[in-house]
Design an enzyme around this catalytic site. Structure first.
Site, short mmCIF file in Angstrom:
data_model
loop_
_atom_site.label_atom_id
_atom_site.label_comp_id
_atom_site.label_asym_id
_atom_site.label_seq_id
_atom_site.Cartn_x
_atom_site.Cartn_y
_atom_site.Cartn_z
N ASP A 1 13.57 26.92 8.84
CA ASP A 1 12.28 26.25 9.02
C ASP A 1 11.98 25.39 7.80
O ASP A 1 12.74 25.37 6.82
CB ASP A 1 11.16 27.24 9.33
CG ASP A 1 10.81 28.16 8.17
OD1 ASP A 1 11.29 27.92 7.04
OD2 ASP A 1 10.04 29.12 8.37
N ASN B 1 0.67 18.81 6.96
CA ASN B 1 -0.27 18.80 8.08
C ASN B 1 -1.71 18.81 7.60
O ASN B 1 -2.58 18.11 8.16
CB ASN B 1 -0.02 20.02 8.98
CG ASN B 1 1.26 19.88 9.80
OD1 ASN B 1 1.70 18.77 10.10
ND2 ASN B 1 1.85 21.00 10.17
N ASP C 1 4.67 15.95 12.71
CA ASP C 1 5.56 15.72 13.85
C ASP C 1 6.68 14.75 13.49
O ASP C 1 7.82 14.90 13.95
CB ASP C 1 4.76 15.16 15.02
CG ASP C 1 3.90 16.22 15.70
OD1 ASP C 1 4.08 17.42 15.41
OD2 ASP C 1 3.05 15.84 16.53
N ASP D 1 7.87 24.58 13.37
CA ASP D 1 8.88 23.98 12.49
C ASP D 1 10.11 24.87 12.37
O ASP D 1 10.85 24.80 11.40
CB ASP D 1 8.29 23.70 11.10
CG ASP D 1 7.90 24.99 10.38
OD1 ASP D 1 7.73 26.02 11.05
OD2 ASP D 1 7.74 24.95 9.15
#
Length: 300
Positions: free
Chosen positions: A177, A185, A194, A220
C-alpha cells in the site's frame, strides 16, 4: 403435409447455415445461410473436405467434434472462432478480430456413401461473444485503475494454490500500500489521491512481466501475483518494482512528506490450506514493513 420440394425450400431459407458432414469431414450437403449479414453462399463446399479448406490444427478440432457427436448420439454444442489464419489460401492480414460461431452438432441415423454423418448448424455469435467478453472484463476490473479487482484476484489465487498443491508450481505474492497517501488526500483532495493510485497501476502495468497479475483490493492496497516464481526471483522483482515506485512517485508531495510504497512479500507454501493463508502472511509482512519505518520490502 409438406412435400419434399417444400421442405427443400424451407431448408434453403434457414438464416443460419446447416451442413451435413461425414465422419471424415466431407461436406455432403449445405442448407440455409440466407442471413447475408454474416454468411456467403456455401453451395461450393459440397464434395470438399474440411481439411481442404481449414489449416490442420483447426481442421482436427472440427473432426474431433464430429467424432464426439457420433460417439454419444447427443446434441453437442461448441463455441469456436475462425480467422484468416485458419483458412487455407487467405493472407494472414485481414480483420483483426476472429469470427465466433456456436456449432450445434447432432448425429444422424443414416449413412452417406457408407459413412456416418452429422448435422452441423453454425450460428454467428460474434456480437454476443464480444458483449460477454466485455461484461467479464467489467466484472473483473477495478474501475479507477483498470487493474483486476478483488473478485478476479481471489479466482486466480485459488487456481494458483491448486497448482501448488497438485503440481508443486510455486507462486509468490506481494501485498503493498501507499505510505502517506492520507496526507495527500487531506491537503490536496481525493482527486489528487486518485491520480497517485492510477500512477501506481500504470507502474505495475509497465514493470511487471506478462505472466504476472496486479489487482487493486480497494483504497490504496494492491496485490501482485507472480506465478512460477520462487523467493529469490520474487525478491529481485520486488526490488525493481519498489525502485520504480520510489523514482516515479517522488513527485507527489504533501508538505515535506513524499508518497512511498511498503511491500509485504511471501510465497505460497505447501502447508497453506488455502490462498487466504498466503494473503494473511503477506499482510503480516506488510505490517512489519510499516512498523519498521515504511518504504521498504519485508519477506515472510
Amino acid at each position: 403435409m409438406i412435400d419434399t420440394a417444400q421442405m427443400a425450400l424451407i431448408l434453403d431459407a434457414l438464416p443460419d447455415p446447416a451442413f451435413i458432414l461425414s465422419r471424415s469431414g466431407k461436406y455432403v450437403a449445405v442448407f440455409g445461410g440466407r442471413d447475408a449479414r454474416y454468411y456467403h453462399d456455401g453451395s461450393g463446399l459440397i464434395g470438399l473436405y474440411i481439411s481442404d479448406l481449414i489449416n490442420a490444427d483447426k481442421a482436427n478440432w472440427f473432426l474431433e467434434q464430429i467424432a464426439r457427436a457420433l460417439a454419444t448420439g447427443n446434441l453437442l454444442v461448441a463455441e469456436y472462432e475462425l480467422s484468416n489464419r485458419d483458412v487455407k489460401g487467405l493472407p494472414d492480414e485481414g480483420p483483426k478480430d476472429p469470427i465466433w460461431f456456436e456449432g450445434r452438432i447432432q448425429a444422424l441415423n443414416f449413412r452417406v456413401d457408407e459413412e456416418e454423418v452429422v448435422l452441423w448448424v453454425a450460428s454467428n455469435i460474434s456480437e454476443r461473444h464480444t458483449l460477454e467478453v466485455r461484461l467479464r472484463e467489467l466484472s473483473d476490473t477495478d474501475q479507477l485503475t483498470g487493474l483486476f479487482n478483488r473478485r478476479k484476484l481471489e479466482h486466480d489465487l485459488k487456481l494458483h494454490h491448486e497448482s501448488l498443491t497438485r503440481y508443486r508450481v510455486p507462486t509468490s505474492v506481494f501485498l503493498f500500500d501507499l505510505d502517506n497517501l492520507k496526507k495527500i488526500n487531506d491537503t490536496q483532495g481525493h482527486h489528487a489521491g486518485d491520480q497517485i493510485i492510477q500512477a501506481v497501476a500504470e507502474i505495475c502495468r509497465c514493470a511487471l512481466r506478462a505472466t504476472d497479475f496486479a489487482c487493486r483490493l480497494g483504497g490504496d492496497e494492491f496485490v501482485v501475483g507472480l506465478p512460477n516464481t520462487e523467493r529469490e526471483q520474487a525478491l529481485q522483482l520486488a526490488e525493481r518494482l519498489h525502485e520504480r515506485f520510489r523514482k516515479e512517485l517522488s513527485r507527489y508531495w504533501a508538505g515535506d512528506t513524499v508518497v512511498t510504497v511498503s511491500i509485504g512479500a511471501t510465497a505460497m507454501l505447501p502447508e497453506d490450506h488455502a490462498y487466504e493463508d498466503t494473503l494473511k502472511r503477506a499482510d503480516r509482512a506488510l505490517y512489519v514493513a510499516k512498523s519498521m519505518g515504511k518504504d521498504r520490502i519485508v519477506w515472510l
